[in-house]
Every structure is written in C-alpha cells, then in structure tokens.
Write a protein that holds these residues in place. Structure first.
Motif, PDB file in Angstrom:
ATOM      1  N   LYS A 192      42.536  53.968  29.885  1.00 62.08           N
ATOM      2  CA  LYS A 192      41.241  54.489  30.317  1.00 62.08           C
ATOM      3  C   LYS A 192      40.476  53.524  31.209  1.00 62.08           C
ATOM      4  N   GLU A 193      40.827  52.246  31.153  1.00 59.83           N
ATOM      5  CA  GLU A 193      40.087  51.235  31.918  1.00 59.83           C
ATOM      6  C   GLU A 193      40.610  51.068  33.338  1.00 59.83           C
ATOM      7  N   ILE A 194      41.655  51.790  33.710  1.00 61.59           N
ATOM      8  CA  ILE A 194      42.219  51.699  35.054  1.00 61.59           C
ATOM      9  C   ILE A 194      41.710  52.847  35.912  1.00 61.59           C
ATOM     10  N   ASP A 195      41.344  52.528  37.148  1.00 55.73           N
ATOM     11  CA  ASP A 195      40.912  53.527  38.108  1.00 55.73           C
ATOM     12  C   ASP A 195      41.885  53.583  39.282  1.00 55.73           C
ATOM     13  N   PHE A 196      41.633  54.501  40.196  1.00 56.78           N
ATOM     14  CA  PHE A 196      42.529  54.639  41.347  1.00 56.78           C
ATOM     15  C   PHE A 196      41.727  54.835  42.627  1.00 56.78           C
ATOM     16  N   MET A 197      42.366  54.501  43.737  1.00 55.27           N
ATOM     17  CA  MET A 197      41.846  54.784  45.073  1.00 55.27           C
ATOM     18  C   MET A 197      43.004  55.343  45.892  1.00 55.27           C
ATOM     19  N   ILE A 198      42.710  56.275  46.770  1.00 56.33           N
ATOM     20  CA  ILE A 198      43.738  56.819  47.652  1.00 56.33           C
ATOM     21  C   ILE A 198      43.356  56.506  49.092  1.00 56.33           C
ATOM     22  N   VAL A 199      44.272  55.883  49.807  1.00 53.12           N
ATOM     23  CA  VAL A 199      44.058  55.564  51.217  1.00 53.12           C
ATOM     24  C   VAL A 199      45.015  56.429  52.030  1.00 53.12           C
TER      25      VAL A 199
ATOM     26  N   GLY B  36      38.292  44.675  38.228  1.00 52.04           N
ATOM     27  CA  GLY B  36      37.957  43.280  38.002  1.00 52.04           C
ATOM     28  C   GLY B  36      38.074  42.823  36.563  1.00 52.04           C
ATOM     29  N   ASP B  37      38.465  43.696  35.640  1.00 51.70           N
ATOM     30  CA  ASP B  37      38.595  43.317  34.227  1.00 51.70           C
ATOM     31  C   ASP B  37      39.973  42.697  34.007  1.00 51.70           C
ATOM     32  N   THR B  38      40.010  41.378  33.897  1.00 50.66           N
ATOM     33  CA  THR B  38      41.287  40.658  33.788  1.00 50.66           C
ATOM     34  C   THR B  38      42.076  41.037  32.539  1.00 50.66           C
ATOM     35  N   GLU B  39      41.393  41.573  31.538  1.00 45.99           N
ATOM     36  CA  GLU B  39      42.073  41.983  30.303  1.00 45.99           C
ATOM     37  C   GLU B  39      43.100  43.075  30.573  1.00 45.99           C
ATOM     38  N   TYR B  40      42.879  43.829  31.660  1.00 44.57           N
ATOM     39  CA  TYR B  40      43.766  44.957  31.959  1.00 44.57           C
ATOM     40  C   TYR B  40      44.605  44.734  33.208  1.00 44.57           C
ATOM     41  N   PHE B  41      44.628  43.509  33.703  1.00 46.97           N
ATOM     42  CA  PHE B  41      45.447  43.211  34.881  1.00 46.97           C
ATOM     43  C   PHE B  41      46.924  43.502  34.618  1.00 46.97           C
ATOM     44  N   ASN B  42      47.417  43.111  33.449  1.00 41.55           N
ATOM     45  CA  ASN B  42      48.835  43.339  33.137  1.00 41.55           C
ATOM     46  C   ASN B  42      49.165  44.822  33.035  1.00 41.55           C
TER      47      ASN B  42
ATOM     48  N   VAL C 216      38.788  38.572  49.636  1.00 37.46           N
ATOM     49  CA  VAL C 216      39.862  37.868  48.914  1.00 37.46           C
ATOM     50  C   VAL C 216      40.733  38.783  48.064  1.00 37.46           C
ATOM     51  N   GLY C 217      40.303  40.032  47.859  1.00 40.18           N
ATOM     52  CA  GLY C 217      41.074  40.943  47.029  1.00 40.18           C
ATOM     53  C   GLY C 217      40.624  40.887  45.578  1.00 40.18           C
ATOM     54  N   GLU C 218      40.859  41.980  44.877  1.00 36.75           N
ATOM     55  CA  GLU C 218      40.395  42.104  43.485  1.00 36.75           C
ATOM     56  C   GLU C 218      40.972  41.037  42.570  1.00 36.75           C
ATOM     57  N   LYS C 219      42.281  40.828  42.617  1.00 33.97           N
ATOM     58  CA  LYS C 219      42.928  39.923  41.678  1.00 33.97           C
ATOM     59  C   LYS C 219      42.462  38.492  41.872  1.00 33.97           C
ATOM     60  N   SER C 220      42.441  38.025  43.107  1.00 35.62           N
ATOM     61  CA  SER C 220      42.030  36.647  43.385  1.00 35.62           C
ATOM     62  C   SER C 220      40.571  36.426  43.031  1.00 35.62           C
ATOM     63  N   LEU C 221      39.728  37.413  43.323  1.00 38.30           N
ATOM     64  CA  LEU C 221      38.301  37.279  43.052  1.00 38.30           C
ATOM     65  C   LEU C 221      38.037  37.041  41.576  1.00 38.30           C
ATOM     66  N   TYR C 222      38.604  37.888  40.744  1.00 43.71           N
ATOM     67  CA  TYR C 222      38.285  37.812  39.320  1.00 43.71           C
ATOM     68  C   TYR C 222      39.133  36.795  38.561  1.00 43.71           C
ATOM     69  N   GLN C 223      40.209  36.330  39.148  1.00 41.78           N
ATOM     70  CA  GLN C 223      40.988  35.275  38.512  1.00 41.78           C
ATOM     71  C   GLN C 223      40.458  33.893  38.861  1.00 41.78           C
TER      72      GLN C 223
END
Length: 223
Positions: free
Chosen positions: A45-52, A69-75, A169-176
C-alpha cells in the motif's frame, strides 16, 4: 513472490489499456488509474506509480514505481521491478530518476518551477553541508534561496525544494543521503557555496571524514 506475480500478471493482461490511458476521457483515466493503484496496493500500500508516455509513436511507455521517499519500502520497490516481465514497448523503473538536464542547469537556461506564489529556478539554488551522520551516512544541509526572506519558511516552500531536489538527484539518492534540510537566505559571503545540481558529485568525491572537516570549515565562512 505470489503478490508480485499477481501484480505483473494484471499489468500484462491490461498493458494495452494502460498504454492508451493518455487518449482516454478524464473519467476513464480516473477509472484505469484507480485499478492500477488497487492492484499495486495488494502488493504494498505504501508504493505509488507514475506513467511517462513516449514522445514518439515508437517509443516506450514507462511505469515508475516509487516509495515516496520512505526508505523502509525501498526494497519492496526494488523486488517488484526486479521481477517485472519483458513487455514490448514498456519500461519498468524503480524510483523517480534524476532529470537529464544538467547542461541546462549549468547554463542557467532551465525553466522555473512555479508553486502557487513561489517561483524558483533550480540552477540558482545553492547548498552547504552542515553535518555528516556516520551511522546513517546521511548529511544535514542548508539550501540557500535568493528570496527566502520574501517567501519565509512555509510548508509550500519546503515541499517545492524537495520536489526540485528529487528532480536533480533522484528519489533514491535524495532520501538515502539527506537527513535534514534547512532553508536560508543566500548570505552576503557566497564563498564555498555549492550549486544544488552538484550535490551528487559532492557526495561521490568525499568520504565521511573529509565531509566532517569540510562541514566545519565551510559552515564557519557563512555563519
């Protein structure tokens, strides 16, 4: 793994409908988006999507999965994209990626971001690292704005800065890599300030010990 397969099986069955989303009526777009989100929530439920959507008729439609940006759900995001099927004319991406327009930022010809009454250019933003946290390997930074005294520290301004930083910087780099962001007016003495679009380069070229020494030295120059 079963939930992952269930989601991708649904995407495969409905990929043509999703690809045509941009040509649908607003009502149908809302309906299709609802079911994409619904099936995604069965997995997490914590994952969202974007369509380009592609700019050309023979380009690929991109489905971006984001943890907001929630690192708990990066994996969860990584596992989902790692098990994505190979579909013709589709690209599946983990996390919001940095925009490939550094040349525009360096030349100062980037288009401004407009958030209600706030207008910001990413190329004009600078930052200064304040503290490096050795355990988390994250940094606290101050982002300087030319008109900070005019805008003041509103929620809209803070959200605007994070959107711009995520684009850079991108989502992953920003929040990590970033622990805390403070906003401030550009100081009279601008020596040592770093362009925000160079943030990733800054991290790549400094290790933890050097970061702490750098922070102490540079922060003293503008305080």
């Amino acid at each position: 793994m079963k939930k992952i397969n269930t989601f991708w099986n649904w995407i495969q069955d409905n990929n043509q409908t999703i690809k045509n989303l941009i040509n649908e009526t607003p009502k149908n777009q809302k309906h299709i988006s609802f079911w994409i989100n619904k099936n995604l929530s069965y997995y997490c439920k914590e994952i969202d999507f974007m369509i380009v959507f592609p700019k050309s008729s023979n380009g690929k439609t991109e489905l971006i999965l984001t943890a907001n940006g929630d690192t708990e759900y990066f994996n969860h995001v990584i596992d989902l994209v790692d098990n994505a099927p190979q579909l013709k004319n589709w690209k599946f991406t983990a996390f919001i990626q940095p925009l490939e327009r550094i040349d525009e930022l360096m030349k100062g010809i980037d288009n401004p971001y407009i958030f209600h009454e706030i207008t910001l250019k990413a190329s004009e933003l600078t930052f200064l690292p304040v503290e490096y946290h050795e355990l988390s390997h994250k940094v606290d930074i101050v982002v300087f704005l030319k008109n900070y005294n005019l805008y003041c520290d509103t929620k809209t301004l803070q959200q605007a800065i994070f959107i711009i930083m995520q684009d850079i910087v991108g989502e992953k780099s920003l929040y990590q890599n970033i622990n805390f962001v403070q906003l401030a007016q550009v100081p009279v003495n601008m020596e040592g300030l770093i362009k925000l679009y160079d943030f990733q380069l800054f991290l790549d070229n400094l290790n933890g010990i050097e970061l702490n020494n750098y922070f102490l030295k540079m922060w003293e120059t503008v305080r």
